[in-house]
Write a protein that holds these residues in place. Structure first.
Motif, PDB file in Angstrom:
ATOM      1  N   TRP A 269      -9.222  48.331 -35.650  1.00 43.06           N
ATOM      2  CA  TRP A 269      -9.378  47.521 -34.437  1.00 43.06           C
ATOM      3  C   TRP A 269     -10.111  46.210 -34.692  1.00 43.06           C
ATOM      4  CZ3 TRP A 269      -6.631  48.213 -30.245  1.00 43.06           C
ATOM      5  CH2 TRP A 269      -6.041  49.463 -30.028  1.00 43.06           C
ATOM      6  N   LEU A 404     -15.686  43.309 -23.283  1.00 42.07           N
ATOM      7  CA  LEU A 404     -15.099  44.174 -24.305  1.00 42.07           C
ATOM      8  C   LEU A 404     -15.957  44.269 -25.562  1.00 42.07           C
ATOM      9  CD1 LEU A 404     -11.272  43.367 -24.213  1.00 42.07           C
ATOM     10  CD2 LEU A 404     -12.423  45.467 -23.504  1.00 42.07           C
ATOM     11  N   TRP A 418     -12.042  41.259 -31.724  1.00 41.20           N
ATOM     12  CA  TRP A 418     -11.102  42.352 -31.946  1.00 41.20           C
ATOM     13  C   TRP A 418      -9.820  41.789 -32.519  1.00 41.20           C
ATOM     14  CZ3 TRP A 418     -13.175  47.014 -31.423  1.00 41.20           C
ATOM     15  CH2 TRP A 418     -14.268  47.163 -30.574  1.00 41.20           C
ATOM     16  N   LEU A 439      -6.212  49.414 -25.332  1.00 38.78           N
ATOM     17  CA  LEU A 439      -7.415  48.772 -25.880  1.00 38.78           C
ATOM     18  C   LEU A 439      -8.112  49.694 -26.883  1.00 38.78           C
ATOM     19  CD1 LEU A 439      -8.808  46.848 -22.780  1.00 38.78           C
ATOM     20  CD2 LEU A 439      -7.288  46.017 -24.593  1.00 38.78           C
ATOM     21  N   HIS A 440      -9.201  49.184 -27.469  1.00 37.73           N
ATOM     22  CA  HIS A 440      -9.792  49.839 -28.628  1.00 37.73           C
ATOM     23  C   HIS A 440     -10.359  51.208 -28.343  1.00 37.73           C
ATOM     24  CE1 HIS A 440     -13.209  47.932 -26.603  1.00 37.73           C
ATOM     25  NE2 HIS A 440     -13.967  48.839 -27.186  1.00 37.73           N
ATOM     26  N   ALA A 444      -8.364  51.049 -20.775  1.00 36.88           N
ATOM     27  CA  ALA A 444      -7.369  50.459 -19.875  1.00 36.88           C
ATOM     28  C   ALA A 444      -6.259  51.458 -19.591  1.00 36.88           C
ATOM     29  CB  ALA A 444      -6.785  49.193 -20.477  1.00 36.88           C
ATOM     30  N   ALA A 450      -5.232  46.374 -19.171  1.00 40.23           N
ATOM     31  CA  ALA A 450      -5.602  45.800 -20.464  1.00 40.23           C
ATOM     32  C   ALA A 450      -5.750  44.287 -20.369  1.00 40.23           C
ATOM     33  CB  ALA A 450      -4.569  46.180 -21.521  1.00 40.23           C
ATOM     34  N   TRP A 453      -8.995  43.187 -18.691  1.00 34.72           N
ATOM     35  CA  TRP A 453     -10.207  43.316 -19.506  1.00 34.72           C
ATOM     36  C   TRP A 453     -10.404  42.105 -20.421  1.00 34.72           C
ATOM     37  CZ3 TRP A 453     -14.353  46.080 -19.002  1.00 34.72           C
ATOM     38  CH2 TRP A 453     -14.306  47.329 -18.366  1.00 34.72           C
ATOM     39  N   HIS A 454      -9.370  41.304 -20.626  1.00 32.51           N
ATOM     40  CA  HIS A 454      -9.464  40.177 -21.549  1.00 32.51           C
ATOM     41  C   HIS A 454     -10.419  39.108 -21.012  1.00 32.51           C
ATOM     42  CE1 HIS A 454      -6.143  42.033 -23.547  1.00 32.51           C
ATOM     43  NE2 HIS A 454      -5.841  40.990 -24.303  1.00 32.51           N
TER      44      HIS A 454
END
Length: 483
Positions: A269, A404, A418, A439-440, A444, A450, A453-454
């Motif tokens: 990741w 994040l 990431w 996501l990692h 999400a 997802a 969350w950015h």
């Protein structure tokens, strides 16, 4: 016939039958020659459902299919604790997360966090299997290491152990809701996971420990990603550096034990691994507790006396997995095929592609490459060379903002960076694994969450999506899920 080869040979034949079915299904669709539908070029398979990530490259020879089946067997079957009559698979632990590679990558697919607040007897919350916790502390890493391990628990937290050895402890997870609204007034709720540890087996961790959750990603197409030339990854960084705007991806240069040198990272990741061989040997040790020629010693710290004195597998001092078997497992992963796109002719999917570009998503999720040579030809197939592939990633590190951030550096990756994950196959995860966690750490629930969350370099893209109408949001999701 040797038993080790007989069963995998049967499995190879069955896989071939599956491919014939998948190919027939494709023939009915009539879109075989579309470059952006054939995600892996000539290697592409046409498949969906439970086994969509588990087919070999369509172009493999019969001999390669037999090796694929051998690797598949050792990827999926459980290892057992030593001593055992099963000499080829003993040596589990002393500490471990899963008993097999397939225990995390179920059906070669994506893991998910445990169901929050699910109770299983007196032990409390369900413990993660496909979600592991990386550990480190501040400081200068040793040569070839990306982090400084936590002194008592090392660089990975293992919540399972063989009899006679204490588990390192349990992971705790709770959630905090984050509420917002789209520009049209539609509300949404994101759920931020907060991680902790309890019932520690060897005493407290250092107060300055940095912990990072990592979910097991799906594996289809990873051998093609490995064949992307380093110069193309570096060119992505140079192009972004020269362009206007906030997108400024960076490569991670990491030590590769099989190459014996530093190379550009492309797996993990945080792009902290350069090759499938290095990733696989590291996972055997860290996740299952299986030693190899590259990792001949168990990852037991000085505080873990019971771990250090546990009976090893292997025989006459040999590692617990031999080089040939390890190579077959690497080959298996390197020859897992990406599935062809679905619904590419759907007008809503095509609308979503326009919106994907409009929101600048393609700046990081670069659509296409032509593959070069694999880094270790003996562990891959020559069929991956010269393929036009469509993974939708730049394989670079990006600052995605504080929401994040894990706060844990890894080689050149910062605590806010990431790697851009590939998007091919995202729409198949639900059929393979029964969820859509992205996501990692799987926080999400689906593509739209997802995106929400950015932040950081992708904040402008997120803001554009927040302004989309419901119809456009649906179209964007349908496009990504078609890849």
């Amino acid at each position: 016939m040797n038993a080790r080869r007989a069963l995998p040979a049967l499995a190879a034949a069955l896989a071939g039958v599956g491919l014939l079915v998948a190919a027939a299904s494709h023939a009915d669709g009539g879109t075989a020659d579309s470059a952006d539908v054939r995600t892996g070029g000539d290697t592409t398979v046409w498949a969906d459902g439970r086994n969509a990530f588990s087919f070999p490259l369509a172009t493999l020879s019969d001999e390669e299919r037999a090796r694929f089946a051998v690797g598949n067997s050792f990827f999926r079957r459980n290892w057992v604790e030593a001593p055992a009559s099963t000499k080829a698979r003993d040596g589990l632990g002393p500490h471990f997360i899963a008993r097999s590679c397939g225990g995390c990558h179920v059906q070669d697919g994506r893991g998910a966090p445990p169901e929050l607040f699910k109770r299983i007897g007196p032990a409390g919350q369900e413990q993660p299997v496909a979600l592991l916790m990386r550990l480190s502390v501040p400081g200068t890493p040793e040569a070839h290491a990306g982090v400084v391990p936590e002194p008592t628990y090392g660089d990975q937290f293992n919540n399972s152990a063989i009899p006679g050895v204490k588990p390192e402890g349990q992971v705790t997870i709770r959630q905090v809701p984050i509420r917002g609204r789209f520009a049209d007034g539609t509300p949404y709720v994101l759920r931020k996971p907060l991680y902790g540890f309890k019932d520690l087996g060897y005493g407290p961790m250092r107060a300055d420990v940095m912990a990072s959750p990592r979910i097991a990603p799906q594996l289809a197409g990873v051998g093609l990603l490995e064949a992307i030339a380093e110069r193309d990854i570096l060119a992505n960084a140079a192009e972004q550096a020269a362009a206007q705007g906030p997108i400024k991806g960076q490569p991670n240069r990491v030590w590769d034990a099989f190459a014996g040198e530093a190379r550009v990272g492309r797996f993990g990741w945080k792009a902290n691994v350069a090759s499938l061989a290095h990733q696989t040997a590291g996972a055997f040790l860290g996740d299952i507790g299986i030693t190899s020629s590259k990792h001949p010693q168990q990852a037991c710290t000085g505080a873990q006396a019971d771990c250090r004195t546990a009976v090893p597998g292997g025989h006459d001092g040999a590692p617990e997995i031999d080089d040939r078997t390890l190579g077959d497992v690497v080959f298996y992963q390197a020859t897992l095929a990406p599935a062809a796109r679905r619904r590419a002719d759907d007008p809503q999917v095509q609308r979503g592609q326009v919106l994907f570009q409009q929101a600048q998503c393609a700046a990081c999720h670069r659509p296409s490459y032509t593959t070069g040579e694999p880094p270790f030809p003996a562990l891959a197939s020559p069929k991956v060379v010269g393929q036009r592939i469509w993974p939708y990633t730049d394989l670079l590190l990006h600052d995605l903002g504080e929401a994040l951030a894990d706060g844990r550096p890894d080689f050149a990756a910062s605590g806010r960076q990431w790697k851009t994950p590939p998007l091919w196959g995202v729409g198949l995860i639900r059929g393979v694994n029964g969820h859509q966690r992205l996501l990692h750490d799987g926080r999400a629930d689906g593509v739209l969450e997802a995106i929400l969350w950015h932040g950081g370099e992708a904040e402008a893209s997120r803001q554009q999506v927040l302004k989309f109408s419901r119809r456009d949001r649906d179209a964007l999701v349908k496009f990504v899920e078609s890849l």
